[in-house]
Write an enzyme that holds these catalytic residues in place. Structure first.
Site, PDB file in Angstrom:
ATOM      1  N   ASP A 220     -25.227  38.329 -34.319  1.00  0.00           N
ATOM      2  CA  ASP A 220     -26.166  39.370 -34.736  1.00  0.00           C
ATOM      3  C   ASP A 220     -25.473  40.235 -35.795  1.00  0.00           C
ATOM      4  OD1 ASP A 220     -24.480  41.079 -33.365  1.00  0.00           O
ATOM      5  OD2 ASP A 220     -26.035  41.871 -32.035  1.00  0.00           O
ATOM      6  N   HIS A 221     -26.090  41.361 -36.144  1.00  0.00           N
ATOM      7  CA  HIS A 221     -25.507  42.218 -37.184  1.00  0.00           C
ATOM      8  C   HIS A 221     -24.116  42.718 -36.810  1.00  0.00           C
ATOM      9  CE1 HIS A 221     -27.752  44.662 -34.333  1.00  0.00           C
ATOM     10  NE2 HIS A 221     -26.934  45.655 -34.607  1.00  0.00           N
TER      11      HIS A 221
ATOM     12  N   CYS B 288     -21.554  38.874 -30.882  1.00  0.00           N
ATOM     13  CA  CYS B 288     -22.320  40.125 -30.977  1.00  0.00           C
ATOM     14  C   CYS B 288     -21.372  41.266 -30.647  1.00  0.00           C
ATOM     15  CB  CYS B 288     -23.586  40.100 -30.116  1.00  0.00           C
ATOM     16  SG  CYS B 288     -23.349  40.214 -28.335  1.00  0.00           S
ATOM     17  N   GLY B 289     -21.882  42.460 -30.483  1.00  0.00           N
ATOM     18  CA  GLY B 289     -21.005  43.610 -30.285  1.00  0.00           C
ATOM     19  C   GLY B 289     -20.133  43.459 -29.056  1.00  0.00           C
ATOM     20  N   THR B 290     -20.752  43.156 -27.929  1.00  0.00           N
ATOM     21  CA  THR B 290     -20.013  43.000 -26.671  1.00  0.00           C
ATOM     22  C   THR B 290     -19.806  41.546 -26.285  1.00  0.00           C
ATOM     23  OG1 THR B 290     -22.025  42.939 -25.346  1.00  0.00           O
ATOM     24  CG2 THR B 290     -21.064  45.128 -25.779  1.00  0.00           C
ATOM     25  N   GLY B 291     -20.523  40.656 -26.913  1.00  0.00           N
ATOM     26  CA  GLY B 291     -20.542  39.247 -26.505  1.00  0.00           C
ATOM     27  C   GLY B 291     -21.492  38.978 -25.357  1.00  0.00           C
TER      28      GLY B 291
ATOM     29  N   GLY C 296     -24.791  40.140 -24.873  1.00  0.00           N
ATOM     30  CA  GLY C 296     -26.187  39.861 -25.212  1.00  0.00           C
ATOM     31  C   GLY C 296     -26.404  38.396 -25.543  1.00  0.00           C
TER      32      GLY C 296
ATOM     33  N   HIS D 241     -11.843  24.695 -17.019  1.00  0.00           N
ATOM     34  CA  HIS D 241     -12.431  24.796 -15.679  1.00  0.00           C
ATOM     35  C   HIS D 241     -13.958  24.827 -15.678  1.00  0.00           C
ATOM     36  CE1 HIS D 241      -8.611  26.618 -13.603  1.00  0.00           C
ATOM     37  NE2 HIS D 241      -8.355  25.507 -14.287  1.00  0.00           N
TER      38      HIS D 241
ATOM     39  N   ARG E 236     -16.837  44.014 -31.249  1.00  0.00           N
ATOM     40  CA  ARG E 236     -16.440  45.428 -31.245  1.00  0.00           C
ATOM     41  C   ARG E 236     -15.232  45.699 -30.350  1.00  0.00           C
ATOM     42  NH1 ARG E 236     -22.706  47.619 -31.192  1.00  0.00           N
ATOM     43  NH2 ARG E 236     -22.997  47.496 -33.448  1.00  0.00           N
TER      44      ARG E 236
ATOM     45  N   ARG F  57     -12.044  18.356  -9.669  1.00  0.00           N
ATOM     46  CA  ARG F  57     -12.727  19.325  -8.799  1.00  0.00           C
ATOM     47  C   ARG F  57     -13.592  20.284  -9.625  1.00  0.00           C
ATOM     48  NH1 ARG F  57      -7.674  21.270  -9.683  1.00  0.00           N
ATOM     49  NH2 ARG F  57      -7.345  23.520  -9.891  1.00  0.00           N
ATOM     50  N   HIS F  58     -13.193  20.517 -10.880  1.00  0.00           N
ATOM     51  CA  HIS F  58     -13.981  21.408 -11.736  1.00  0.00           C
ATOM     52  C   HIS F  58     -15.308  20.753 -12.120  1.00  0.00           C
ATOM     53  CE1 HIS F  58     -10.569  24.017 -11.795  1.00  0.00           C
ATOM     54  NE2 HIS F  58      -9.804  23.072 -12.312  1.00  0.00           N
TER      55      HIS F  58
ATOM     56  N   ARG G  65     -17.749  21.320  -9.365  1.00  0.00           N
ATOM     57  CA  ARG G  65     -18.256  22.696  -9.364  1.00  0.00           C
ATOM     58  C   ARG G  65     -19.259  22.914 -10.498  1.00  0.00           C
ATOM     59  NH1 ARG G  65     -12.053  24.650  -8.307  1.00  0.00           N
ATOM     60  NH2 ARG G  65     -12.049  24.045  -6.109  1.00  0.00           N
TER      61      ARG G  65
HETATM   62  C1  RB5 Z   1     -25.966  45.775 -31.167  1.00  0.00           C
HETATM   63  O1  RB5 Z   1     -25.856  47.149 -31.349  1.00  0.00           O
HETATM   64  C2  RB5 Z   1     -25.428  45.395 -29.796  1.00  0.00           C
HETATM   65  O2  RB5 Z   1     -26.240  45.889 -28.796  1.00  0.00           O
HETATM   66  C3  RB5 Z   1     -25.316  43.883 -29.695  1.00  0.00           C
HETATM   67  O3  RB5 Z   1     -24.492  43.405 -30.698  1.00  0.00           O
HETATM   68  C4  RB5 Z   1     -24.706  43.344 -28.407  1.00  0.00           C
HETATM   69  O4  RB5 Z   1     -23.512  43.995 -28.113  1.00  0.00           O
HETATM   70  C5  RB5 Z   1     -25.605  43.292 -27.275  1.00  0.00           C
HETATM   71  O5  RB5 Z   1     -25.244  42.789 -26.200  1.00  0.00           O
END
Ligand code: RB5
Length: 144
Positions: A10-11, A67-70, A72, A100, A111, A134-135, A138
């Site tokens: 994403d952006h 994405c920002g946090t990975g 989403g 695994h 971020r 084993r993996h 699972r």
């Molecule tokens: C965008 O601001 C942010 O919400 C997106 O990149 C992501 O982190 C969502 O999970």
């Protein structure tokens, strides 16, 4: 060794995606870029769903989403039954999700890790094989 990679962001992940695309192209991977194509604000499912579908249909060996946090992109991609999208923030985890969990999409939190570290995680993810055994038992119990 995977050769065909689906890449998207994403952006918030756009800059890292551009760096990853160049990094992979320089190493002779075939890369399909699913966007985003700018830093303009957009909705991560619009990238993660088509990319996950392409990996599920085996049009590519593995996928990479940023994405920002990975989270989403990971949550979205994991709605596809044959996708195992893994959020990774260090190299040991990037190896373990292949060894695994047979993860088929790497999800990166732009971020929270440096671009240099993101590229290192990509390298580890792409060179590490599933251990099976084993993996495998699972992993075969995951889909519902
Ligand atoms: C965008 O601001 C942010 O919400 C997106 O990149 C992501 O982190 C969502 O999970």
């Amino acid at each position: 060794m995977p050769t065909s990679i689906a890449l998207g962001a994403d952006h918030a992940g756009f800059t890292y995606k551009e760096a990853i695309r160049e990094h992979l192209a320089a190493r002779n991977f075939s890369v399909e870029d699913f966007g985003a194509y700018s830093k303009d604000s957009m909705d991560y499912p619009d990238i993660a769903h088509p990319l996950a579908e392409a990996v599920q249909q085996q049009r590519h060996d593995l996928g990479i989403l940023v994405c920002g946090t990975g989270n989403g992109v990971a949550i979205t991609a994991n709605k596809h039954s044959q996708i195992r999208a893994a959020l990774c923030w260090n190299q040991e985890i990037a190896a373990l999700v292949r060894q695994h969990n047979d993860a088929n999409i790497l999800c990166l939190p732009a971020r929270f890790i440096s671009e240099e570290e993101a590229l290192a995680l990509v390298d580890v993810f792409l060179k590490t094989d599933f251990e099976g055994g084993r993996h495998g038992r699972r992993v075969n119990k995951i889909t519902c």
